[in-house]
Design an enzyme around this catalytic site. Structure first.
Site, PDB file in Angstrom:
ATOM      1  N   ASN A  15     -92.166 -53.575  26.613  1.00  0.00           N
ATOM      2  CA  ASN A  15     -93.305 -52.729  26.980  1.00  0.00           C
ATOM      3  C   ASN A  15     -94.484 -53.643  27.356  1.00  0.00           C
ATOM      4  O   ASN A  15     -94.937 -54.447  26.521  1.00  0.00           O
ATOM      5  CB  ASN A  15     -93.648 -51.820  25.787  1.00  0.00           C
ATOM      6  CG  ASN A  15     -94.817 -50.906  26.073  1.00  0.00           C
ATOM      7  OD1 ASN A  15     -95.800 -51.321  26.662  1.00  0.00           O
ATOM      8  ND2 ASN A  15     -94.728 -49.671  25.641  1.00  0.00           N
ATOM      9  N   HIS A  18     -99.816 -53.709  27.146  1.00  0.00           N
ATOM     10  CA  HIS A  18    -100.986 -54.452  26.680  1.00  0.00           C
ATOM     11  C   HIS A  18    -101.361 -55.638  27.580  1.00  0.00           C
ATOM     12  O   HIS A  18    -102.420 -56.226  27.413  1.00  0.00           O
ATOM     13  CB  HIS A  18    -100.832 -54.835  25.215  1.00  0.00           C
ATOM     14  CG  HIS A  18    -100.815 -53.606  24.350  1.00  0.00           C
ATOM     15  ND1 HIS A  18    -101.755 -52.593  24.489  1.00  0.00           N
ATOM     16  CD2 HIS A  18     -99.954 -53.186  23.390  1.00  0.00           C
ATOM     17  CE1 HIS A  18    -101.470 -51.621  23.633  1.00  0.00           C
ATOM     18  NE2 HIS A  18    -100.384 -51.953  22.969  1.00  0.00           N
ATOM     19  N   HIS A  51     -96.322 -46.985  29.413  1.00  0.00           N
ATOM     20  CA  HIS A  51     -96.821 -45.669  29.018  1.00  0.00           C
ATOM     21  C   HIS A  51     -98.015 -45.347  29.907  1.00  0.00           C
ATOM     22  O   HIS A  51     -99.062 -45.995  29.801  1.00  0.00           O
ATOM     23  CB  HIS A  51     -97.231 -45.725  27.535  1.00  0.00           C
ATOM     24  CG  HIS A  51     -97.660 -44.403  26.972  1.00  0.00           C
ATOM     25  ND1 HIS A  51     -97.946 -44.237  25.638  1.00  0.00           N
ATOM     26  CD2 HIS A  51     -97.847 -43.182  27.543  1.00  0.00           C
ATOM     27  CE1 HIS A  51     -98.290 -42.976  25.412  1.00  0.00           C
ATOM     28  NE2 HIS A  51     -98.249 -42.326  26.558  1.00  0.00           N
ATOM     29  N   ARG A  53    -100.755 -43.250  30.191  1.00  0.00           N
ATOM     30  CA  ARG A  53    -101.475 -42.324  29.316  1.00  0.00           C
ATOM     31  C   ARG A  53    -102.416 -41.449  30.118  1.00  0.00           C
ATOM     32  O   ARG A  53    -102.913 -41.856  31.172  1.00  0.00           O
ATOM     33  CB  ARG A  53    -102.270 -43.103  28.263  1.00  0.00           C
ATOM     34  CG  ARG A  53    -101.408 -43.953  27.361  1.00  0.00           C
ATOM     35  CD  ARG A  53    -102.232 -44.523  26.235  1.00  0.00           C
ATOM     36  NE  ARG A  53    -102.518 -43.507  25.251  1.00  0.00           N
ATOM     37  CZ  ARG A  53    -101.890 -43.385  24.090  1.00  0.00           C
ATOM     38  NH1 ARG A  53    -100.957 -44.228  23.741  1.00  0.00           N
ATOM     39  NH2 ARG A  53    -102.206 -42.417  23.270  1.00  0.00           N
ATOM     40  N   ARG A  57    -105.853 -45.680  29.962  1.00  0.00           N
ATOM     41  CA  ARG A  57    -106.573 -46.786  29.314  1.00  0.00           C
ATOM     42  C   ARG A  57    -105.974 -48.156  29.618  1.00  0.00           C
ATOM     43  O   ARG A  57    -106.640 -49.155  29.501  1.00  0.00           O
ATOM     44  CB  ARG A  57    -106.668 -46.577  27.808  1.00  0.00           C
ATOM     45  CG  ARG A  57    -105.362 -46.746  27.066  1.00  0.00           C
ATOM     46  CD  ARG A  57    -105.515 -46.545  25.587  1.00  0.00           C
ATOM     47  NE  ARG A  57    -105.788 -45.163  25.238  1.00  0.00           N
ATOM     48  CZ  ARG A  57    -105.616 -44.662  24.012  1.00  0.00           C
ATOM     49  NH1 ARG A  57    -105.208 -45.434  23.035  1.00  0.00           N
ATOM     50  NH2 ARG A  57    -105.848 -43.395  23.773  1.00  0.00           N
ATOM     51  N   GLU A  78     -92.948 -43.932  29.724  1.00  0.00           N
ATOM     52  CA  GLU A  78     -93.377 -43.082  28.599  1.00  0.00           C
ATOM     53  C   GLU A  78     -94.509 -42.195  29.085  1.00  0.00           C
ATOM     54  O   GLU A  78     -95.432 -42.672  29.769  1.00  0.00           O
ATOM     55  CB  GLU A  78     -93.879 -43.941  27.439  1.00  0.00           C
ATOM     56  CG  GLU A  78     -92.805 -44.748  26.755  1.00  0.00           C
ATOM     57  CD  GLU A  78     -93.390 -45.652  25.682  1.00  0.00           C
ATOM     58  OE1 GLU A  78     -94.614 -45.614  25.442  1.00  0.00           O
ATOM     59  OE2 GLU A  78     -92.625 -46.428  25.105  1.00  0.00           O
ATOM     60  N   THR A 109     -99.299 -44.153  19.784  1.00  0.00           N
ATOM     61  CA  THR A 109     -98.545 -42.972  19.421  1.00  0.00           C
ATOM     62  C   THR A 109     -98.389 -42.903  17.906  1.00  0.00           C
ATOM     63  O   THR A 109     -97.923 -43.833  17.293  1.00  0.00           O
ATOM     64  CB  THR A 109     -97.156 -43.023  20.076  1.00  0.00           C
ATOM     65  OG1 THR A 109     -97.338 -43.319  21.445  1.00  0.00           O
ATOM     66  CG2 THR A 109     -96.431 -41.722  19.932  1.00  0.00           C
ATOM     67  N   GLU A 159     -85.409 -41.561  21.037  1.00  0.00           N
ATOM     68  CA  GLU A 159     -85.940 -42.836  20.572  1.00  0.00           C
ATOM     69  C   GLU A 159     -86.517 -42.584  19.183  1.00  0.00           C
ATOM     70  O   GLU A 159     -87.460 -41.790  19.027  1.00  0.00           O
ATOM     71  CB  GLU A 159     -87.016 -43.374  21.526  1.00  0.00           C
ATOM     72  CG  GLU A 159     -87.552 -44.712  21.023  1.00  0.00           C
ATOM     73  CD  GLU A 159     -88.394 -45.456  22.055  1.00  0.00           C
ATOM     74  OE1 GLU A 159     -88.115 -45.347  23.262  1.00  0.00           O
ATOM     75  OE2 GLU A 159     -89.337 -46.144  21.619  1.00  0.00           O
ATOM     76  N   HIS A 198     -91.379 -49.028  18.065  1.00  0.00           N
ATOM     77  CA  HIS A 198     -92.734 -48.939  17.516  1.00  0.00           C
ATOM     78  C   HIS A 198     -92.879 -49.851  16.299  1.00  0.00           C
ATOM     79  O   HIS A 198     -92.237 -49.656  15.286  1.00  0.00           O
ATOM     80  CB  HIS A 198     -93.154 -47.524  17.128  1.00  0.00           C
ATOM     81  CG  HIS A 198     -94.652 -47.398  17.070  1.00  0.00           C
ATOM     82  ND1 HIS A 198     -95.403 -46.961  18.133  1.00  0.00           N
ATOM     83  CD2 HIS A 198     -95.530 -47.722  16.104  1.00  0.00           C
ATOM     84  CE1 HIS A 198     -96.675 -46.987  17.804  1.00  0.00           C
ATOM     85  NE2 HIS A 198     -96.784 -47.457  16.580  1.00  0.00           N
TER      86      HIS A 198
HETATM   87  N1  PXP Z   1     -91.710 -46.771  21.934  1.00  0.00           N
HETATM   88  C1  PXP Z   1     -92.663 -45.822  22.115  1.00  0.00           C
HETATM   89  C2  PXP Z   1     -92.224 -44.438  22.440  1.00  0.00           C
HETATM   90  C3  PXP Z   1     -94.036 -46.141  22.038  1.00  0.00           C
HETATM   91  O1  PXP Z   1     -94.953 -45.166  22.236  1.00  0.00           O
HETATM   92  C4  PXP Z   1     -94.411 -47.463  21.783  1.00  0.00           C
HETATM   93  C5  PXP Z   1     -95.863 -47.817  21.728  1.00  0.00           C
HETATM   94  O2  PXP Z   1     -96.412 -47.708  23.000  1.00  0.00           O
HETATM   95  C6  PXP Z   1     -93.399 -48.416  21.636  1.00  0.00           C
HETATM   96  C7  PXP Z   1     -92.057 -48.044  21.681  1.00  0.00           C
HETATM   97  C8  PXP Z   1     -93.697 -49.866  21.437  1.00  0.00           C
HETATM   98  O3  PXP Z   1     -94.361 -50.065  20.235  1.00  0.00           O
HETATM   99  P1  PXP Z   1     -94.992 -51.485  19.937  1.00  0.00           P
HETATM  100  O4  PXP Z   1     -96.034 -51.749  20.979  1.00  0.00           O
HETATM  101  O5  PXP Z   1     -95.543 -51.317  18.562  1.00  0.00           O
HETATM  102  O6  PXP Z   1     -93.873 -52.484  20.005  1.00  0.00           O
END
Ligand code: PXP
Length: 250
Positions: A15, A18, A51, A53, A57, A78, A109, A159, A198
């Site tokens: 992901n 960030h 994601h 959003r 953001r 996402e 989330t 998930e 997550h």
């Molecule tokens: N899976 C989902 C559905 C999420 O919303 C997130 C956070 O954006 C993640 C995975 C990844 O989580 P993390 O950034 O804590 O690794």
């Protein structure tokens, strides 16, 4: 290696939200999440997750569109369960859509999607995505009611939310992991593909990688944070090794 680990591979979805967070913080054009995605894929990521959003953001529409054109990129989008997001997803056609709960004020989330009780809203949205060729995943807590409802609304994937387990310790952590194990088993036995994510780090990823039927782990924050020190390719390789070590030791 015992029988449990033989031949198993758990996919790693990276992901890159960030990376975009850092760009948006200064209103610049860098760092580019698409370039981070390219490097992550080169370093062994099996797919890229973003994601989009409602408040935009971090990731923007143009990031998703550019990721869709990135060669060899299995893209997991996402998004919230809204008709506007479904319109966007059907137009961009990512490989997967993961529907997540979304509230404007939250940091990230929090908790899984309430599928049970909202089947009437979710079924038509999932149906539109599936009809347009997108595989639909629902981000849920490992709760039997949510798993059954996910199957009922037509999702092919769940998930499992690992956040509570990641934040827990001692007996609470043991109970959270047992719930994830039961959830993974129940989902797989109903023919659902099982993903998780997550809060995962190289330190805690092992037990989640070993959950029954685990297909893919979606990991963002810890990889992007580590990339500040070792680069995105180094951070992806470290995570890949942590997952593979757990599977080899099983
Ligand atoms: N899976 C989902 C559905 C999420 O919303 C997130 C956070 O954006 C993640 C995975 C990844 O989580 P993390 O950034 O804590 O690794």
């Amino acid at each position: 290696m015992s029988a449990a680990g033989v031949g198993r591979r758990v996919l790693l979805g990276v992901n890159v939200d960030h990376v975009a967070t850092l760009r948006q913080a200064r209103g610049t054009t860098f760092p580019d999440p698409v370039e981070a995605a390219r490097l992550a894929l080169e370093a062994g990521a099996d797919g890229i997750t973003v994601h989009l959003r409602e408040d935009r953001r971090h990731v923007q529409e143009h990031d998703v569109e550019r990721l869709r054109s990135l060669p060899g990129c299995k893209l997991n989008l996402e998004m919230a369960a809204t008709p506007a997001m479904v319109d966007f997803a059907c137009a961009v056609a990512p490989d997967d859509v993961c529907i997540v709960p979304e509230r404007r004020a939250e940091l990230t989330t929090e908790g899984g999607l309430a599928v049970a009780g909202h089947e009437g809203v979710l079924s038509p949205l999932v149906g539109r995505l599936v009809a347009s060729g997108v595989r639909v995943s629902l981000f849920i807590d490992p709760d039997p009611r949510q798993i059954e409802a996910s199957r009922a609304v037509g999702a092919g994937v769940v998930e499992l939310h690992t956040g509570r387990w990641c934040d827990a310790s001692g007996a609470t952590a043991d109970a959270e992991l047992a719930a994830l194990r039961a959830g993974a088993t129940a989902a797989a036995s109903r023919g659902l593909v099982v993903n998780a994510g997550h809060g995962l780090t190289t330190t805690n990823v092992g037990p989640v990688a070993l959950l029954p039927g685990m297909n893919e782990l979606n990991i963002g924050h810890s990889i992007v944070a580590r990339s500040v020190f070792v680069g995105i390719a180094g951070a992806v390789r470290e995570m890949r090794r942590a997952i593979d070590r757990a599977l080899e030791g099983a």
